[in-house]
Design a protein around this motif. Sequence first.
Motif, short mmCIF file in Angstrom:
data_model
loop_
_atom_site.label_atom_id
_atom_site.label_comp_id
_atom_site.label_asym_id
_atom_site.label_seq_id
_atom_site.Cartn_x
_atom_site.Cartn_y
_atom_site.Cartn_z
N UNK A 46 1.11 -1.17 0.07
CA UNK A 46 0.03 0.06 -0.09
C UNK A 46 0.82 1.15 0.01
N UNK A 47 1.92 1.28 0.89
CA UNK A 47 2.88 2.40 0.74
C UNK A 47 3.48 2.49 -0.62
N UNK A 48 4.05 1.29 -1.04
CA UNK A 48 4.66 1.44 -2.53
C UNK A 48 3.63 2.09 -3.50
N UNK A 49 2.46 1.56 -3.44
CA UNK A 49 1.55 1.89 -4.33
C UNK A 49 1.44 3.56 -4.28
N UNK A 50 1.11 4.05 -3.14
CA UNK A 50 0.88 5.21 -2.84
C UNK A 50 2.25 6.17 -3.24
N UNK A 51 3.34 5.52 -3.25
CA UNK A 51 4.60 6.22 -3.68
C UNK A 51 4.41 6.19 -5.11
N UNK A 52 4.26 5.24 -5.87
CA UNK A 52 4.44 5.22 -7.36
C UNK A 52 3.23 6.25 -8.04
N UNK A 53 2.00 6.19 -7.39
CA UNK A 53 0.89 6.95 -8.10
C UNK A 53 1.02 8.57 -7.87
N UNK A 54 1.63 8.66 -6.43
CA UNK A 54 2.11 10.19 -6.14
C UNK A 54 3.03 10.72 -6.44
N UNK A 55 4.04 10.07 -7.53
CA UNK A 55 5.06 10.43 -8.01
C UNK A 55 4.62 11.77 -8.97
N UNK A 56 5.39 12.83 -8.77
CA UNK A 56 5.01 14.01 -9.49
C UNK A 56 5.36 13.77 -11.03
N UNK A 57 6.13 12.87 -11.44
CA UNK A 57 6.41 12.60 -12.92
C UNK A 57 5.15 11.93 -13.47
N UNK A 58 4.79 12.54 -14.60
CA UNK A 58 3.61 12.33 -14.99
C UNK A 58 3.89 11.10 -16.19
N UNK A 59 4.88 10.55 -16.36
CA UNK A 59 5.07 9.22 -17.30
C UNK A 59 4.30 8.20 -16.78
N UNK A 60 3.09 8.22 -17.57
CA UNK A 60 1.95 7.02 -16.99
C UNK A 60 2.63 5.79 -17.23
N UNK A 61 3.31 5.42 -18.51
CA UNK A 61 3.69 4.36 -18.94
C UNK A 61 4.91 3.56 -17.75
N UNK A 62 5.79 4.43 -17.54
CA UNK A 62 6.56 4.11 -16.18
C UNK A 62 6.11 3.63 -14.99
N UNK A 63 4.87 4.50 -14.64
CA UNK A 63 4.21 3.94 -13.50
C UNK A 63 3.60 2.88 -13.60
N UNK A 64 2.79 2.65 -14.90
CA UNK A 64 2.44 1.31 -15.02
C UNK A 64 3.06 0.18 -15.07
N UNK A 65 4.32 0.20 -15.53
CA UNK A 65 5.43 -0.90 -15.53
C UNK A 65 5.79 -1.09 -14.00
N UNK A 66 5.90 -0.05 -13.33
CA UNK A 66 6.31 -0.22 -12.03
C UNK A 66 5.35 -1.12 -11.24
N UNK A 67 4.11 -0.75 -11.53
CA UNK A 67 2.78 -1.54 -10.83
C UNK A 67 2.72 -3.00 -11.41
N UNK A 68 3.15 -3.23 -12.71
CA UNK A 68 3.23 -4.55 -13.10
C UNK A 68 4.52 -5.37 -12.43
N UNK A 69 5.34 -4.39 -12.09
CA UNK A 69 6.50 -5.44 -11.57
C UNK A 69 6.07 -5.73 -9.94
N UNK A 70 4.97 -4.94 -9.60
CA UNK A 70 4.38 -5.35 -7.90
C UNK A 70 3.43 -6.75 -8.25
N UNK A 71 2.82 -6.72 -9.31
CA UNK A 71 1.82 -7.72 -9.46
C UNK A 71 2.22 -9.28 -8.85
N UNK A 72 3.38 -9.69 -9.21
CA UNK A 72 3.74 -11.03 -8.66
C UNK A 72 3.94 -11.07 -7.40
N UNK A 73 3.97 -10.04 -6.58
CA UNK A 73 4.69 -9.84 -5.12
C UNK A 73 3.75 -9.66 -4.19
N UNK A 74 2.36 -9.55 -4.63
CA UNK A 74 1.27 -9.33 -3.77
C UNK A 74 0.25 -10.46 -3.72
N UNK A 75 -0.79 -10.31 -2.95
CA UNK A 75 -1.72 -11.20 -2.82
C UNK A 75 -3.03 -10.82 -3.92
#
Length: 226
Positions: A84-113
């Motif tokens: 949850x903290x990591x999600x907030x960190x990614x979404x709250x990043x001032x950088x508006x590069x949405x593709x980079x954020x999407x890829x960061x979130x996809x990297x999280x997918x195998x690590x969560x329930x």
Amino acid sequence: MRGSNLSRILGILVVAIIVGGGIGWWASRNPHSRPEPTPQPPAPTVTIPDEVIPDPPAMTNVEVIPPAVAVSADTNAFEPAQWEEKLDEILGDADDDTDRKANQLLDMMPKVDLEAQIEIAGHVVNLINDKEFVARAAKYLTNAEVPEAVASVFMNDLYNRDDTVKLPLILEIAKNEMHTLRDEAKDLLELYIEEDYGTNWNQWEESMNKYLKEHAADESPIPAQP
């Protein structure tokens, strides 16, 4: 004369008594003369059955993380507070590069329930472009072992994608008999192709390619969802 006869008779009786007693005594002493006992039937055999060990109860409702979203052996899973903290960190990043954020979130997918995967997937589809969707996110849609709740997030977003992205993916899903979204995908194909070729997938693919070629320059409205 009568006295002589009487003495003879008494003598015979005495001899008879003595002989009879001797025979009885001899019989009692001779084991072979005794009557054999009546044989008794053998006692019935009682079979004690082996202890019956019941089969272990069937395992039901066991949640298994599918391979497509399983945690890698060299990767530590996120605890709830961590993701949850990591999600907030990614979404709250001032950088508006949405593709980079999407890829960061996809990297999280195998690590969560599962619950976290559903929430993260909802953010991914809002950020990712068509190219990255096909390259990285589509595996969460086409893999039949991905939980339906996760796959449905990507399926619902697919309606908003370009036909060149949408139709090949729904054809792949429709081919997979084990996929929980197979019927939905096949219904969607029928809406676009306006035919039903059953399981003739070569014909489906040929008609799909023809449709894409004919509508390459069109921006046709998306058919209503079944």
